[in-house]
Design a protein around this motif. Structure first.
Motif, short mmCIF file in Angstrom:
data_model
loop_
_atom_site.label_atom_id
_atom_site.label_comp_id
_atom_site.label_asym_id
_atom_site.label_seq_id
_atom_site.Cartn_x
_atom_site.Cartn_y
_atom_site.Cartn_z
N TYR A 293 0.80 -1.24 0.00
CA TYR A 293 0.00 0.00 0.00
C TYR A 293 0.83 1.28 0.00
O TYR A 293 0.36 2.34 0.43
CB TYR A 293 -0.96 0.04 1.21
N GLN A 294 2.06 1.24 -0.50
CA GLN A 294 2.88 2.43 -0.46
C GLN A 294 2.50 3.43 -1.56
O GLN A 294 1.97 3.06 -2.60
CB GLN A 294 4.36 2.06 -0.59
N ARG A 295 2.77 4.69 -1.31
CA ARG A 295 2.38 5.76 -2.20
C ARG A 295 2.97 5.57 -3.59
O ARG A 295 4.17 5.37 -3.74
CB ARG A 295 2.84 7.09 -1.62
N PRO A 296 2.15 5.65 -4.64
CA PRO A 296 2.69 5.58 -6.00
C PRO A 296 3.32 6.91 -6.39
O PRO A 296 3.07 7.95 -5.77
CB PRO A 296 1.45 5.29 -6.85
N GLY A 297 4.12 6.90 -7.44
CA GLY A 297 4.66 8.13 -7.98
C GLY A 297 3.57 8.98 -8.61
O GLY A 297 2.44 8.51 -8.85
N ALA A 298 3.91 10.23 -8.91
CA ALA A 298 2.91 11.17 -9.43
C ALA A 298 2.31 10.70 -10.75
O ALA A 298 1.09 10.80 -10.96
CB ALA A 298 3.54 12.55 -9.58
N GLN A 299 3.14 10.18 -11.64
CA GLN A 299 2.62 9.74 -12.93
C GLN A 299 1.68 8.55 -12.78
O GLN A 299 0.62 8.50 -13.41
CB GLN A 299 3.77 9.41 -13.88
N ALA A 300 2.08 7.59 -11.96
CA ALA A 300 1.23 6.42 -11.74
C ALA A 300 -0.08 6.82 -11.08
O ALA A 300 -1.15 6.29 -11.43
CB ALA A 300 1.97 5.39 -10.89
N PHE A 301 -0.02 7.74 -10.13
CA PHE A 301 -1.23 8.19 -9.47
C PHE A 301 -2.15 8.90 -10.46
O PHE A 301 -3.37 8.68 -10.47
CB PHE A 301 -0.91 9.11 -8.29
N SER A 302 -1.57 9.72 -11.31
CA SER A 302 -2.36 10.42 -12.33
C SER A 302 -3.06 9.43 -13.24
O SER A 302 -4.25 9.59 -13.56
CB SER A 302 -1.47 11.37 -13.14
N ARG A 303 -2.35 8.40 -13.68
CA ARG A 303 -2.96 7.41 -14.57
C ARG A 303 -4.12 6.70 -13.89
O ARG A 303 -5.17 6.46 -14.50
CB ARG A 303 -1.90 6.39 -15.03
N ALA A 304 -3.94 6.34 -12.62
CA ALA A 304 -5.01 5.66 -11.89
C ALA A 304 -6.23 6.56 -11.73
O ALA A 304 -7.38 6.12 -11.89
CB ALA A 304 -4.50 5.20 -10.53
N ALA A 305 -5.99 7.83 -11.43
CA ALA A 305 -7.11 8.77 -11.26
C ALA A 305 -7.82 9.00 -12.59
O ALA A 305 -9.06 9.06 -12.65
CB ALA A 305 -6.59 10.09 -10.69
N GLN A 306 -7.07 9.10 -13.66
CA GLN A 306 -7.68 9.26 -14.98
C GLN A 306 -8.54 8.05 -15.35
O GLN A 306 -9.65 8.20 -15.88
CB GLN A 306 -6.59 9.48 -16.03
N ALA A 307 -8.03 6.86 -15.06
CA ALA A 307 -8.79 5.64 -15.35
C ALA A 307 -10.08 5.58 -14.55
O ALA A 307 -11.06 4.96 -14.99
CB ALA A 307 -7.93 4.41 -15.05
N ALA A 308 -10.09 6.21 -13.38
CA ALA A 308 -11.31 6.27 -12.57
C ALA A 308 -12.23 7.41 -12.99
O ALA A 308 -13.26 7.64 -12.35
CB ALA A 308 -10.93 6.44 -11.09
N GLY A 309 -11.86 8.11 -14.06
CA GLY A 309 -12.70 9.17 -14.60
C GLY A 309 -12.60 10.50 -13.89
O GLY A 309 -13.47 11.36 -14.04
N ILE A 310 -11.52 10.71 -13.13
CA ILE A 310 -11.39 11.95 -12.36
C ILE A 310 -10.94 13.09 -13.26
O ILE A 310 -9.94 12.98 -13.98
CB ILE A 310 -10.38 11.77 -11.21
N ARG A 311 -11.67 14.19 -13.20
CA ARG A 311 -11.29 15.41 -13.91
C ARG A 311 -10.53 16.35 -12.98
O ARG A 311 -10.69 16.32 -11.77
CB ARG A 311 -12.51 16.12 -14.47
N GLN A 312 -9.76 17.22 -13.58
CA GLN A 312 -8.88 18.10 -12.82
C GLN A 312 -9.66 19.04 -11.89
O GLN A 312 -9.22 19.34 -10.78
CB GLN A 312 -8.02 18.93 -13.77
N ASP A 313 -10.82 19.48 -12.35
CA ASP A 313 -11.58 20.49 -11.59
C ASP A 313 -12.70 19.87 -10.78
O ASP A 313 -13.59 20.57 -10.29
CB ASP A 313 -12.16 21.52 -12.56
N GLN A 314 -12.67 18.56 -10.59
CA GLN A 314 -13.81 17.84 -10.01
C GLN A 314 -13.71 17.71 -8.50
O GLN A 314 -12.64 17.48 -7.95
CB GLN A 314 -13.88 16.45 -10.64
N SER A 315 -14.85 17.82 -7.83
CA SER A 315 -14.93 17.49 -6.42
C SER A 315 -15.14 16.00 -6.28
O SER A 315 -15.93 15.40 -7.02
CB SER A 315 -16.07 18.26 -5.75
N ILE A 316 -14.45 15.38 -5.32
CA ILE A 316 -14.45 13.94 -5.17
C ILE A 316 -14.96 13.58 -3.79
O ILE A 316 -14.61 14.22 -2.79
CB ILE A 316 -13.02 13.37 -5.35
#
Length: 286
Positions: free
Chosen positions: A72-95
């Motif tokens: 469960y260790q923190r992923p790098g910024a690029q990996a985290f961005s890819r995972a968030a994008q795959a979950a449909g997260i937009r930059q300006d979105q409230s989660i």
């Protein structure tokens, strides 16, 4: 670049139910590395009924570092961005994030989003249990989602600490309070859960379970949480730790609700610390 002001850490079931379209909702689940059936069952549970409009977020598979020797260790910024994008997260979105447990898994993803500069994220207080207790409906639909455009804006270096930074605290070279948030028998060493028993020298202790209402699963009110944390010096930063940084994130959430903004999570926590026999651990009789 300054980060935007974060939202209040929690959102209530009533608020989410009143305006669900305002948020991208994520159900957070996890599994231990290599335990494939448990991950499948988490996805199956999601498919059998989830908060309407939510997507499934696998904390272990997608939102952790698969190359770390620790879970469960923190992923790098690029990996985290890819995972968030795959979950449909937009930059300006409230989660809104939630889980089917006691909120620690949702809190971990909340902490990760904040660490990577996204401040418009909240944890559903009480999670799925509170949603169902309110008599609100579940959904089985899993609509295809368009990829999001989320990009990790910044790595908040104050959000996490590593072993060397914790060792500096132990050696008196860094000013911080170490807070162990595991159950009391694990803290004292009466129960061994990791490679060696005990806690990091100088640690204070507040078990995360004491921060929740035993019946509802909701976090206790902010005033009560401040009482629970009364042993902490209000002028010295706090480093929370547990087994592998999950429950520590849950307590970081509680500290934020209580008004603390000077909190970091020791990511490797005891699974890392106890694996090195050169690093001291303390046991006690109570």
């Amino acid at each position: 670049m300054s980060l935007p002001t974060p939202l209040y850490p929690l959102v209530s079931v009533a608020s989410l139910a009143a305006d669900p379209q305002r948020y991208r909702i994520l159900e957070v689940a996890a599994r231990k590395a290599g335990d494939v059936p448990q991950a499948v069952s988490a996805r199956e549970a999601f498919s059998q009924g989830h908060i309407p409009g939510s997507a499934f977020a696998d904390l272990c598979q997608d939102f952790s570092d698969p190359h770390s020797p620790w879970p469960y260790q923190r992923p790098g910024a690029q990996a985290f961005s890819r995972a968030a994008q795959a979950a449909g997260i937009r930059q300006d979105q409230s989660i809104v994030v939630y889980d089917r447990s006691d909120g620690i898994w949702a809190a971990r993803l909340w902490w990760l989003f904040r660490a990577y500069g996204h401040r418009r994220v909240q944890v559903l207080d009480g999670g799925l249990q509170a949603w169902c207790a309110a008599g609100l409906p579940l959904d089985q639909a899993q609509d295809a989602m368009a990829p999001g455009d989320f990009e990790a804006r910044a790595d908040d270096e104050a959000a996490f600490v590593d072993r060397e930074q914790v060792l500096a605290v132990v050696n008196g070279e860094r000013r911080a309070q170490l807070l162990n948030v595991l159950r009391r028998p694990v803290f004292t060493g009466a129960e061994q859960r990791y490679a060696r028993a005990g806690h990091i020298p100088g640690s204070l202790h507040v078990a995360h379970g004491t921060l929740l209402d035993a019946q509802s699963g909701l976090l206790l009110p902010a005033a009560v949480l401040r009482e629970r944390f009364a042993l902490l010096n209000p002028h010295v930063p706090v480093i929370t730790y547990c087994g592998s940084g999950i429950t520590a994130a849950g307590t970081a959430l509680a500290l934020a609700v209580a008004g603390r903004e000077d909190v970091a999570v020791y990511d490797g926590s005891l699974v890392e610390w106890s694996a090195d026999p050169t690093l001291a651990l303390v046991t006690s009789s109570d």
